[in-house]
Motif scaffolding. Structure first.
Motif, PDB file in Angstrom:
ATOM      1  N   VAL A 132     -11.893  -6.726 -17.219  1.00  0.00           N
ATOM      2  CA  VAL A 132     -11.167  -6.600 -15.857  1.00  0.00           C
ATOM      3  C   VAL A 132     -10.379  -7.772 -15.019  1.00  0.00           C
ATOM      4  CG1 VAL A 132     -11.889  -6.240 -13.390  1.00  0.00           C
ATOM      5  CG2 VAL A 132     -13.211  -5.200 -15.019  1.00  0.00           C
ATOM      6  N   GLY A 133     -10.678  -8.939 -15.509  1.00  0.00           N
ATOM      7  CA  GLY A 133     -10.030 -10.136 -15.041  1.00  0.00           C
ATOM      8  C   GLY A 133      -8.341  -9.995 -15.852  1.00  0.00           C
ATOM      9  N   LEU A 137     -14.843   4.146 -10.245  1.00  0.00           N
ATOM     10  CA  LEU A 137     -14.872   4.395  -8.762  1.00  0.00           C
ATOM     11  C   LEU A 137     -14.841   2.865  -7.982  1.00  0.00           C
ATOM     12  CD1 LEU A 137     -14.413   6.153  -6.389  1.00  0.00           C
ATOM     13  CD2 LEU A 137     -16.740   6.633  -6.594  1.00  0.00           C
ATOM     14  N   LEU A 138     -16.041   2.180  -8.490  1.00  0.00           N
ATOM     15  CA  LEU A 138     -16.040   1.131  -7.854  1.00  0.00           C
ATOM     16  C   LEU A 138     -14.806   0.066  -7.994  1.00  0.00           C
ATOM     17  CD1 LEU A 138     -19.812   0.404  -9.067  1.00  0.00           C
ATOM     18  CD2 LEU A 138     -19.169   1.007  -6.912  1.00  0.00           C
ATOM     19  N   LEU A 139     -14.507  -0.111  -9.247  1.00  0.00           N
ATOM     20  CA  LEU A 139     -13.351  -0.764  -9.388  1.00  0.00           C
ATOM     21  C   LEU A 139     -11.966  -0.504  -8.475  1.00  0.00           C
ATOM     22  CD1 LEU A 139     -13.150  -1.667 -13.415  1.00  0.00           C
ATOM     23  CD2 LEU A 139     -13.598  -3.219 -11.385  1.00  0.00           C
ATOM     24  N   SER A 140     -12.014   1.085  -8.636  1.00  0.00           N
ATOM     25  CA  SER A 140     -10.757   1.300  -7.707  1.00  0.00           C
ATOM     26  C   SER A 140     -10.792   1.016  -6.340  1.00  0.00           C
ATOM     27  CB  SER A 140     -10.590   2.926  -7.930  1.00  0.00           C
ATOM     28  OG  SER A 140     -11.404   3.574  -7.378  1.00  0.00           O
ATOM     29  N   VAL A 148     -12.910  -7.513  -4.592  1.00  0.00           N
ATOM     30  CA  VAL A 148     -13.209  -8.572  -4.913  1.00  0.00           C
ATOM     31  C   VAL A 148     -14.698  -8.258  -5.999  1.00  0.00           C
ATOM     32  CG1 VAL A 148     -14.456 -10.870  -4.805  1.00  0.00           C
ATOM     33  CG2 VAL A 148     -12.627 -10.375  -3.317  1.00  0.00           C
ATOM     34  N   LEU A 149     -14.458  -8.747  -7.242  1.00  0.00           N
ATOM     35  CA  LEU A 149     -15.680  -8.440  -7.994  1.00  0.00           C
ATOM     36  C   LEU A 149     -16.047  -9.979  -8.388  1.00  0.00           C
ATOM     37  CD1 LEU A 149     -17.524  -6.829 -10.226  1.00  0.00           C
ATOM     38  CD2 LEU A 149     -15.724  -7.329 -11.932  1.00  0.00           C
ATOM     39  N   VAL A 150     -17.303 -10.306  -7.995  1.00  0.00           N
ATOM     40  CA  VAL A 150     -18.180 -11.239  -8.277  1.00  0.00           C
ATOM     41  C   VAL A 150     -18.872 -11.370  -9.463  1.00  0.00           C
ATOM     42  CG1 VAL A 150     -19.612 -13.208  -7.105  1.00  0.00           C
ATOM     43  CG2 VAL A 150     -18.021 -11.977  -5.771  1.00  0.00           C
ATOM     44  N   TRP A 151     -18.519 -12.021 -10.441  1.00  0.00           N
ATOM     45  CA  TRP A 151     -19.112 -12.250 -11.580  1.00  0.00           C
ATOM     46  C   TRP A 151     -19.883 -13.282 -11.914  1.00  0.00           C
ATOM     47  CZ3 TRP A 151     -15.910 -13.292 -16.769  1.00  0.00           C
ATOM     48  CH2 TRP A 151     -16.910 -13.320 -17.882  1.00  0.00           C
ATOM     49  N   ASP A 209      -4.978  -6.379 -11.614  1.00  0.00           N
ATOM     50  CA  ASP A 209      -4.677  -7.404 -10.508  1.00  0.00           C
ATOM     51  C   ASP A 209      -5.514  -7.263  -9.442  1.00  0.00           C
ATOM     52  OD1 ASP A 209      -3.562  -5.030  -9.873  1.00  0.00           O
ATOM     53  OD2 ASP A 209      -1.487  -5.930  -9.349  1.00  0.00           O
ATOM     54  N   ARG A 210      -6.174  -6.134  -9.413  1.00  0.00           N
ATOM     55  CA  ARG A 210      -7.271  -5.690  -8.237  1.00  0.00           C
ATOM     56  C   ARG A 210      -8.447  -5.098  -9.071  1.00  0.00           C
ATOM     57  NH1 ARG A 210      -8.014  -1.220  -4.863  1.00  0.00           N
ATOM     58  NH2 ARG A 210      -8.970  -1.939  -3.203  1.00  0.00           N
TER      59      ARG A 210
END
Length: 163
Positions: free
Chosen positions: A127-128, A54-57, A61-64, A132-133
């Motif tokens: 994920v990266g 859910l968080l990914l959808s 931006v995902l700051v890793w 693409d999102r």
């Protein structure tokens, strides 16, 4: 959280939604995550396998923070010790357990951080590569974090203020 402070966005620690009294799982966790992330903009951590899809959808931006295992462990141990020694109240009335439980509890945060370091790193890399999102911003050390905060994040904050 620096991101939410600079961008003036709502933030929540997922632990506060997940852990009920006596470290029990709150039955409303999934619904609470759904409600929080239904907002147009927000900031939180990417954790809990049940919440990650859910968080990914719903993320742009995902700051890793791709720090070394040494850095991660140093920070987790220091934070855990501070919380325990200062008897810092955490989510829903919980406290860090006695330090000896690091040897007896396989889910102890220090053991968890050690055991999940590589799997979480592989997951973020995936994920990266696959999606693409969201856009993945990989920051490998504190210097990169500070440069990103002063540069792109500050620019974004400035642009949001003008809107």
């Amino acid at each position: 959280m620096v991101v939410s402070d600079l961008l003036d966005l709502p933030t929540v620690e997922l632990d506060s939604l997940h852990h009920g009294p006596n470290w029990t799982r709150r039955p409303t966790f999934a619904a609470d995550v759904d409600t929080f992330t239904a907002a147009p903009a927000w900031v939180t951590e990417w954790q809990y396998s049940s919440a990650k899809p859910l968080l990914l959808s719903r993320s742009d931006v995902l700051v890793w923070l791709d720090h070394t295992r040494w850095t991660v462990m140093h920070r987790v141990v220091r934070r855990t010790l501070r919380r325990r020694l200062l008897k810092q109240r955490l989510w829903n009335g919980n406290y860090e357990p006695p330090l000896r439980t690091v040897f007896t509890d396989p889910e102890h945060i220090i053991r968890w951080a050690w055991d999940t370091y590589q799997p979480r790193r592989r997951e973020a890399l995936q994920v990266g590569r696959v999606n693409d999102r969201p856009v993945v911003v990989q920051l490998s050390n504190q210097s990169q974090v500070e440069t990103w905060i002063r540069g792109p994040l500050a620019s974004l904050a400035s642009a949001r203020e003008k809107d």
